[in-house]
Design an enzyme around this catalytic site. Structure first.
Site, PDB file in Angstrom:
ATOM      1  N   ASP A   1      67.402 -40.961  26.885  1.00  0.00           N
ATOM      2  CA  ASP A   1      68.711 -41.190  27.511  1.00  0.00           C
ATOM      3  C   ASP A   1      68.636 -41.299  29.030  1.00  0.00           C
ATOM      4  OD1 ASP A   1      68.002 -38.417  27.257  1.00  0.00           O
ATOM      5  OD2 ASP A   1      70.029 -37.838  27.841  1.00  0.00           O
TER       6      ASP A   1
ATOM      7  N   GLU B   1      69.001 -35.927  25.749  1.00  0.00           N
ATOM      8  CA  GLU B   1      68.408 -34.712  26.328  1.00  0.00           C
ATOM      9  C   GLU B   1      69.276 -34.174  27.441  1.00  0.00           C
ATOM     10  OE1 GLU B   1      66.655 -31.846  28.573  1.00  0.00           O
ATOM     11  OE2 GLU B   1      67.008 -33.807  29.448  1.00  0.00           O
TER      12      GLU B   1
HETATM   13 ZN   LIG Z   1      67.372 -35.030  33.622  1.00  0.00          ZN
HETATM   14 ZN   LIG Z   2      64.697 -35.425  32.052  1.00  0.00          ZN
END
Ligand SMILES: [Zn+2]
Ligand SMILES: [Zn+2]
Length: 388
Positions: A78, A135
């Site tokens: 991401d 994440e």
């Molecule tokens: Zn980050």
């Molecule tokens: Zn990262």
């Protein structure tokens, strides 16, 4: 000058995948284009692909030989809601989004390792490639696990890598035990009684109570937590409904807590609650207090970390591997995976020689392409060593 890596022949491919991901950043759980490209490339390498694991997650499975040993390598996919401020040829083409944490590089590096290992016959067992969404939210690892990640792909151990500014290019840093902190968030709402600014005795001023509380919260780490432990309590927001000549009726205080140990988190939460109750009681104000766990601490297991550090030394030499390094108060949702499986998380230095450090989440950040081959070689060597 460039050292010869096992994956050197894949450098151009990894770089072009990385730049493509960089041009097309996608936020957590929206990585549709990215995960489709990951799935397509893995399929092309001859890796078995499972798409849609935990939303936009992708798992590749590569089996060789007859051994039932296995390991999992994880990359995150991401991007961040940041407007890119570089003039790079591969800069973001999506306004307000960019790969400012280098997850484009992590994904390309793991793809390079998958491409190499699919052609290689130097291991015996199963490699799982975990391409994780979201994440940055701290939700992606859990989403994959809630979708049966470790039941469907029952790996013996799990490994993760993050590039790291302030560490020289290609140097490794890791450590046994706690490496990255948990992140908890809190919200305290103090309900006082609003009144005219000239007649404070007619109300209950939540600003004065809130200010006392903010100062009191500063003493949790210095006077409640054992000084040998590590913790941070930060107040990040202080919001009132007051105005120029009106004392507010309400104050909202929000903030962030970091630590490495659940017992310390519990102690901080309890201490916070006691301080809120005490301060509010002095003036008869009421309050609500909420406390949430966002990220767990990332805690490496000893054997896997030692062996990973040995592998890293084999690639870049002993002087460039810090086995006692990497401890940071930042958080990483790979910690959730390490709660269920043995494994190791490590940093790979991102700083180009002679250039100024640019931090993660900066609008000027760019993943250092020199790490693609070092990182991919690390994954390849780890597989060849763990699945001999
Ligand atoms: Zn980050
Ligand atoms: Zn990262």
């Amino acid at each position: 000058m460039t050292p010869q890596y096992k994956t050197s022949d894949l450098f151009n491919d990894m770089q072009s995948w990385r730049h493509d991901f960089h041009r097309h950043p996608e936020l957590g759980f929206e990585e549709h284009r990215t995960s489709a490209k990951v799935a397509e490339l893995l399929t092309g390498f001859g890796v078995e692909v499972h798409a849609g694991v935990g939303g936009t997650g992708v798992v590749g499975v590569l089996r060789k030989g007859a051994s039932n040993k296995s390991l999992a390598l994880r990359a995150d996919m991401d991007a961040l809601p940041i407007e890119e401020a570089t003039n790079l040829p591969h800069r973001s083409q999506t306004s307000g989004k960019m790969h400012a944490c280098g997850h484009d590089g992590h994904t390309a590096t793991l793809l390079g390792a998958a491409a190499y290992l699919a052609q290689s016959s130097d291991f015996d067992g199963t490699v799982y490639f975990f391409f994780q969404p979201a994440e940055e939210h701290g939700r992606g690892a859990l989403a994959m696990m809630d979708d049966g990640l470790f039941e469907r792909f029952p790996t013996d151990a799990v490994y993760g890598m993050h590039n790291m500014p302030s560490i020289p290019q290609g140097n490794f840093a890791t450590r046994t035990g706690p490496m990255m902190a948990c992140e908890d968030n809190f919200e305290i709402v103090i309900e006082g009684k609003g009144t005219h600014a000239a007649m404070p005795h007619m109300g209950i001023d939540p600003i004065v109570l809130g200010s006392e509380l903010v100062l009191s919260l500063q003493s949790i780490v210095s006077r409640t937590v054992n000084p040998i432990e590590k913790a941070v309590v930060s107040v990040t927001e202080f919001i009132t409904d007051g105005s120029r000549n009106i004392l507010p009726s309400q104050v909202t205080i929000r903030g962030d807590v970091r630590a490495f140990d659940q017992a310390i988190q519990d102690q901080i939460k309890e201490a916070m609650n006691a301080r809120v109750a005490g301060v509010c009681a002095t003036q008869g104000a009421t309050y609500t207090f909420s406390y949430s766990h966002e990220f767990v601490a990332t805690v490496n297991t000893a054997e896997e970390t030692e062996r990973a550090a040995d592998i890293a030394e084999g690639i870049v030499g002993e002087a460039r591997v810090n086995r006692e390094g990497g401890i940071v108060m930042g958080s990483e949702d790979f910690g959730h995976m390490l709660r269920h499986k043995p494994g190791c998380f490590f940093f790979l230095g991102n700083d180009k020689p002679g250039e100024q450090t640019i931090g993660l989440h900066s609008p000027q950040f760019d993943f250092n392409d020199e790490l693609l081959t070092v990182g991919a070689d690390f994954w390849v060597s780890l597989v060849e060593s763990e699945l001999k």
